[in-house]
Design an enzyme around this catalytic site. Structure first.
Site, PDB file in Angstrom:
ATOM      1  N   ASN A 257      14.436   2.251  -8.500  1.00  0.00           N
ATOM      2  CA  ASN A 257      15.134   1.479  -8.494  1.00  0.00           C
ATOM      3  C   ASN A 257      15.789   0.676  -9.342  1.00  0.00           C
ATOM      4  OD1 ASN A 257      17.399   0.192  -6.565  1.00  0.00           O
ATOM      5  ND2 ASN A 257      15.828  -1.017  -5.424  1.00  0.00           N
ATOM      6  N   TRP A 258      17.372   1.246  -9.586  1.00  0.00           N
ATOM      7  CA  TRP A 258      17.940   0.529 -10.885  1.00  0.00           C
ATOM      8  C   TRP A 258      18.997  -0.726 -10.258  1.00  0.00           C
ATOM      9  CZ3 TRP A 258      20.122   5.332 -14.145  1.00  0.00           C
ATOM     10  CH2 TRP A 258      18.881   5.921 -15.017  1.00  0.00           C
ATOM     11  N   LYS A 259      19.126  -0.664  -8.508  1.00  0.00           N
ATOM     12  CA  LYS A 259      20.580  -1.356  -8.153  1.00  0.00           C
ATOM     13  C   LYS A 259      21.630  -1.527  -9.011  1.00  0.00           C
ATOM     14  CE  LYS A 259      15.258  -3.998  -7.133  1.00  0.00           C
ATOM     15  NZ  LYS A 259      15.046  -5.638  -6.783  1.00  0.00           N
TER      16      LYS A 259
ATOM     17  N   HIS B  48      16.297  -2.107   2.273  1.00  0.00           N
ATOM     18  CA  HIS B  48      15.617  -2.446   0.727  1.00  0.00           C
ATOM     19  C   HIS B  48      16.263  -4.040   1.365  1.00  0.00           C
ATOM     20  CE1 HIS B  48      15.816  -4.840  -3.107  1.00  0.00           C
ATOM     21  NE2 HIS B  48      14.422  -3.506  -3.586  1.00  0.00           N
TER      22      HIS B  48
ATOM     23  N   GLU C 130      17.086  -5.967  -0.281  1.00  0.00           N
ATOM     24  CA  GLU C 130      18.633  -6.981  -1.049  1.00  0.00           C
ATOM     25  C   GLU C 130      19.830  -6.738  -0.067  1.00  0.00           C
ATOM     26  OE1 GLU C 130      18.274  -5.400  -5.001  1.00  0.00           O
ATOM     27  OE2 GLU C 130      16.372  -7.350  -5.056  1.00  0.00           O
TER      28      GLU C 130
ATOM     29  N   GLU D 110       7.709  -3.711   0.426  1.00  0.00           N
ATOM     30  CA  GLU D 110       8.127  -4.704  -0.923  1.00  0.00           C
ATOM     31  C   GLU D 110       8.193  -6.334  -0.427  1.00  0.00           C
ATOM     32  OE1 GLU D 110      10.751  -2.693  -4.184  1.00  0.00           O
ATOM     33  OE2 GLU D 110      11.278  -2.868  -3.108  1.00  0.00           O
TER      34      GLU D 110
ATOM     35  N   GLY E  66      11.246  -9.033  -8.256  1.00  0.00           N
ATOM     36  CA  GLY E  66      12.074  -9.934  -9.599  1.00  0.00           C
ATOM     37  C   GLY E  66      11.807 -11.783  -9.988  1.00  0.00           C
TER      38      GLY E  66
ATOM     39  N   SER F 237       7.560  -6.361  -9.109  1.00  0.00           N
ATOM     40  CA  SER F 237       7.471  -7.242 -10.259  1.00  0.00           C
ATOM     41  C   SER F 237       6.747  -5.701 -10.831  1.00  0.00           C
ATOM     42  CB  SER F 237       7.098  -8.083 -10.111  1.00  0.00           C
ATOM     43  OG  SER F 237       8.238  -9.580  -9.633  1.00  0.00           O
TER      44      SER F 237
END
Ligand code: 13P
Length: 248
Positions: free
Chosen positions: A10-12, A93, A95, A165, A171, A209
């Site tokens: 997942n490159w965000k 997700h 976020e 997650e 992160g 992570s």
């Protein structure tokens, strides 16, 4: 070491189109019966990834909207994503849930819309630190998972890829221990099968992570089928090393 590993990046909000092309230069890895590889670039780099990646790497999106077109400023429709080579979509997700306020109900609608359009939803769920500390981990996840699977057939439930997650591990450099991740992934499979009313052999990834130095231990756990990788997926070397460290 017989199970197939899902290595999903997942490159965000990272990686321009030019950086995406650079990433795939000399990228000699493809999905096979041992590993399933997918990357999820930001919308503006999806086309570049589709062109540069080769057919052995699935290209995914990090979000989608449920309507096919219309007055939805800032949103991207599933048909538009498919036209750019997208086969998978990350949904729910943390976020999206916590920065952009996406509800369980909206996530559920997106999961259903993807299934209706032959895209694989990569459905994320997980607890915040305060929820874990308050002993609410399983209540929170049960609510998230039940909402997403509400009304789906066993076949549909089987098509989803699940990603546990824990928010506190994303992160932060502080991954869940292999025991913590295993406990939740095993519990998730049981719950998903109960909701489906039969064993749909759910695929459950761990994210938070994951790095080359902890992937062997995490991926070796029975109930963990792969990794949804953020930061370490931005460089070809670290991304692939997450799989290699396990496979060696
Ligand atoms: P990190 O690997 O950077 O912790 O991110 C995990 C994640 O959110 C993947 O979706």
């Amino acid at each position: 070491m017989s199970k197939k590993i899902y290595l999903y990046g997942n490159w965000k909000m990272n990686m321009t189109a030019a950086e995406t092309e650079e990433f795939f230069k000399n990228f000699n890895y493809a999905s096979d019966d041992k590993v399933d590889i997918a990357v999820f670039p930001p919308f503006t780099s999806i086309w570049a990834a589709h062109k540069a990646a080769g057919s052995g790497v699935h290209i995914g999106a990090q979000n989608c909207y449920v309507e096919p077109k219309g007055a939805f400023t800032g949103e991207v429709a599933i048909g538009m994503l498919k036209e750019c080579g997208v086969s998978h979509v990350i949904l729910g997700h943390s976020e999206r849930r916590h920065i952009f306020g996406e509800s369980d109900e909206l996530v559920a609608k997106k999961v259903k819309a993807c299934l209706d359009n032959d895209l694989v939803p990569v459905f994320c769920y997980g607890e915040k630190l305060e929820e874990r500390e308050a002993g609410k981990t399983f209540d929170v996840m049960e609510r998230q998972i039940k909402a997403a699977l509400n009304g789906l057939t066993p076949d549909e439930i089987a098509k989803i890829i699940y990603a546990y997650e824990p928010v506190w591990a994303i992160g932060t450099g502080k991954a869940a221990t292999s025991a913590q991740a295993e406990e939740v992934c095993a519990w998730s499979k049981k719950l998903i099968n109960e909701i489906a009313g039969k064993d749909v052999k759910p695929v459950v990834l761990y994210g938070g992570s994951v790095k080359p130095n902890n992937s062997k231990e995490l991926l070796s756990m029975d109930a963990i089928d792969g990794a949804l990788v953020g930061g370490a997926s931005l460089k070809q070397d670290t991304f692939i090393e997450i799989y290699n460290a396990y496979a060696k």
